[in-house]
Each structure stands twice: as C-alpha cells, then as structure tokens.
Design an enzyme around this catalytic site. Sequence first.
Site, short mmCIF file in Angstrom:
data_model
loop_
_atom_site.label_atom_id
_atom_site.label_comp_id
_atom_site.label_asym_id
_atom_site.label_seq_id
_atom_site.Cartn_x
_atom_site.Cartn_y
_atom_site.Cartn_z
N LYS A 290 0.63 -1.00 0.21
CA LYS A 290 0.06 0.07 0.07
C LYS A 290 0.80 1.28 0.00
O LYS A 290 1.95 0.82 0.21
CB LYS A 290 -0.80 -0.13 1.17
CG LYS A 290 -0.20 -0.04 2.53
CD LYS A 290 -1.12 -0.62 3.69
CE LYS A 290 -0.34 -0.46 5.18
NZ LYS A 290 -1.03 -0.93 6.25
N TYR B 11 15.93 30.47 8.74
CA TYR B 11 14.49 30.83 9.38
C TYR B 11 14.52 30.86 10.55
O TYR B 11 14.66 30.01 11.43
CB TYR B 11 13.22 30.23 8.70
CG TYR B 11 12.97 30.23 7.31
CD1 TYR B 11 12.66 31.65 6.88
CD2 TYR B 11 12.96 29.37 6.33
CE1 TYR B 11 12.34 31.80 5.41
CE2 TYR B 11 12.78 29.50 4.95
CZ TYR B 11 12.56 30.62 4.63
OH TYR B 11 12.05 31.01 3.28
C1 LIG Z 1 -0.10 -1.96 6.67
C2 LIG Z 1 -0.93 -3.27 7.13
C3 LIG Z 1 -0.08 -4.32 7.16
C4 LIG Z 1 1.49 -4.39 7.05
O1 LIG Z 1 1.90 -3.77 8.33
P1 LIG Z 1 3.30 -3.49 8.66
O2 LIG Z 1 3.37 -3.12 10.04
O3 LIG Z 1 3.94 -2.45 7.87
O4 LIG Z 1 4.36 -4.64 8.46
C5 LIG Z 1 -0.70 -5.60 7.50
N1 LIG Z 1 -2.19 -5.43 7.69
C6 LIG Z 1 -2.71 -4.66 7.53
C7 LIG Z 1 -4.43 -4.66 7.81
C8 LIG Z 1 -2.13 -2.98 7.24
O5 LIG Z 1 -3.06 -2.09 7.26
#
Ligand SMILES: *Cc1c(COP(=O)(O)O)cnc(C)c1O
Length: 368
Positions: free
Chosen positions: A40, A261
């Site tokens: 994702k 800044y």
């Molecule tokens: C993002 C996500 C993962 C992966 O999690 P990590 O901590 O990056 O390994 C797995 N399951 C779900 C439902 C997620 O949202």
Amino acid sequence: MNPQAAHAGAILTVNLDAIRGNYRLLRQQAGKAACAAAVKANAYGLGADKVGPALAAEGCRHFFVAHLDEGIALRPHLPATADIFVLHGAPPGTERELIAHGLTPVLNSLQQIAAWHALAQTLQRPLPAIFQVDTGMSRMGLPAAEAEAWLANPAFMESIPPLFLMSHLACAEHQGHPMNASQLARFLAWRQRLPQIAASLANSSGIFLGPDYQFDLVRPGAALYGIAPVAGAANPLQPVVALHGRIIQSRTIQRGDHVGYGISYSASEERQIATVGVGYADGWLRSMSNRGIAFIDGQPAPMVGTVSMDSITIDVTGIAAERVQAGATVELIGPQRPLDDVARLAGSIGYEILTDLGRRYHREYIGG
Ligand SMILES: *Cc1c(COP(=O)(O)O)cnc(C)c1O
C-alpha cells in the site's frame, strides 16, 4: 553519474535485492504460513511498480493495497496468478471495479458484505473475499455485532466464500504488551466458530511474536523495507533505502552569525556551513531542525538551523574542502544513518519517513 541524477537535489537508492532478501527472511521466520506483502501507499513510498514484480519473482503471491486505485495501478505489474487484496474494501458503488481489475476486497463492515453479496447475486456466481474482524483496534473490521450478523446469515457464506479470516494487531512491535495476547484470544474465539477458514493476523512485528500469531498467512510491509520489527531489539533485516543530498553551496560564518529561518542557530565560533538541496517539501520533516546528522566520508556533519521547504543547512567544519564543494553529496539515510535512527530523531517512525520520501528525488533501483 547519469544526467538525471546530476540534475536532482538528492538521490534515493532503493535496493530491490535487499527487499527480496528481507522477504526470504520473513518467509522463513513465518514457518508454515504463506508470506504476503503489504505494498500500500506505493509500497511505502518506494514504488509499487518496481517492488511488486521483485517480490513476485521471489514467489510472493498475495499483495495488500489500501485503496481501490492502488490495486488498479498495481494489477498490470503482477502475474495474473497473484492475488491483490484491497484493505479498505470497495467504496460504495465501486464493487464492479474490483471485479473488472481482478482485485479482491477485504470486507470490513456489514454494509460492505451486503454490497458484495448483492453483486454476487447479480453476477450469479460466488465472489470470494477476505473478512476482517475487529479484535480491539476499533479502526477497521467487523465489530462483534456485525460479525455475528454475518455468521447468522447462511446466504452470505454461500455467495462470498471466505478466503481468510483476518484481523490486525495494534501493539505488535512491543513483545510484552498485554494487548497482543488479548487480541490473539479474541481472534481465536472467532476462528473457533469458523475452523475451516484460513486465517491471517500478523503484520511484520506480529511475525516475531511467534508461531501462535502466524496462522496461514502473514502480511509484512515495514520489515520488507528494512524497518526494525521488534522495539528495542537488533534489526535482523537488510537496509533497503539510501538518501544522498547534494550540496548547493558552502560558506564560512563567524561567531555571532545566524543560520536559517527564525535564526534558530547562531555560531559561537567560526564554522563552515553547507546548504543541501533537500527540505520539508521532500519529506525531510521540519521536526529535524537543529537535529540529526549527515555523514560525509564517514565524518558527521550536524544539521544546524531550521529545515526549509527546499533545503537544509549542515555544519561541515573540519571536513576537507573538496568534499563539501557544490555538487558533492552527503549521506542523509544510509549505512551511517539508519532509517530508524533518522525517524527517532524526527520524533516519527520509519513508516512515515518512507511514505513521505520526496517525489523530487532522483530514484535509482538496484537489482530486482
Ligand atoms: C499496513 C498493514 C499491514 C502491514 O503492516 P507492517 O507493520 O508494515 O508490517 C498488514 N496488515 C494490515 C491490515 C495493514 O493495514
């Protein structure tokens, strides 16, 4: 150096071979469970179009994205035999889009189940899906009452064959946290009612909670990309990203001179200051102002002054002049500056640093 790299304010190197190596390690750690990949947010900012195929070549067949559009974008880059699961399910009215693009939803609510069921009725064929139950995070997944309503309706079971029963852990990186056992107990209770259905609970950190948490499918994301899965323990994974910023100019400042800044840094003696072409518009968080260290040929160059939109300033006093002239590069993330250390200094986590990585960086991929 190739011409595009010479144009850029910084060069981001993504090591696809390291991602593949991390996948192998996680798969081994997961024992008998199959190993999926969370890709994702564009594979945590690293490029799902590159990371997806590299993982598919390593044998990964289950991919998780958050949004429908992420699934649509990823589909052409994966073999037809690979499953793409959409964690958020289909936004109302878009259910057919998932079918059209060969995507499978994670169903999180009774409303999503009903919509998917209606489509199965219309198409007159079963439409498999993952069912997520909430085991205590109160973020996504069926609340207990909605899960009961799902189980109470045999028509749902017929029209939507469950591929996995799934839940997600809230505190898995803290191995002693009581929430882990509490969520596991709640998950096992649901699972007892559906013993014939495969199950998936663990993210990266969950894998390291041991075999009780691994079930049939594990879903690592962060660990694939080199983020440490266990709080306070050595990181068994290979680093995946390196970031090298380019120096725009260097100058000598005197005692009493200010930098940046808000003049949040003032020199107490003569210092050499270099300006580097990376700023908060590139995801170099403003909370890194006057914090953190760049490295030049193994020598530390502390960040001084406030992070600007397009640049940062570092103290390069004592470093050889030819190494700090315009065009030279400094390590911001890499062997001397591990991602997790940078994140800690920024008051953030590796996940956020990765997913914020700038779109202006020149990107180089190693292996694949
Ligand atoms: C993002 C996500 C993962 C992966 O999690 P990590 O901590 O990056 O390994 C797995 N399951 C779900 C439902 C997620 O949202």
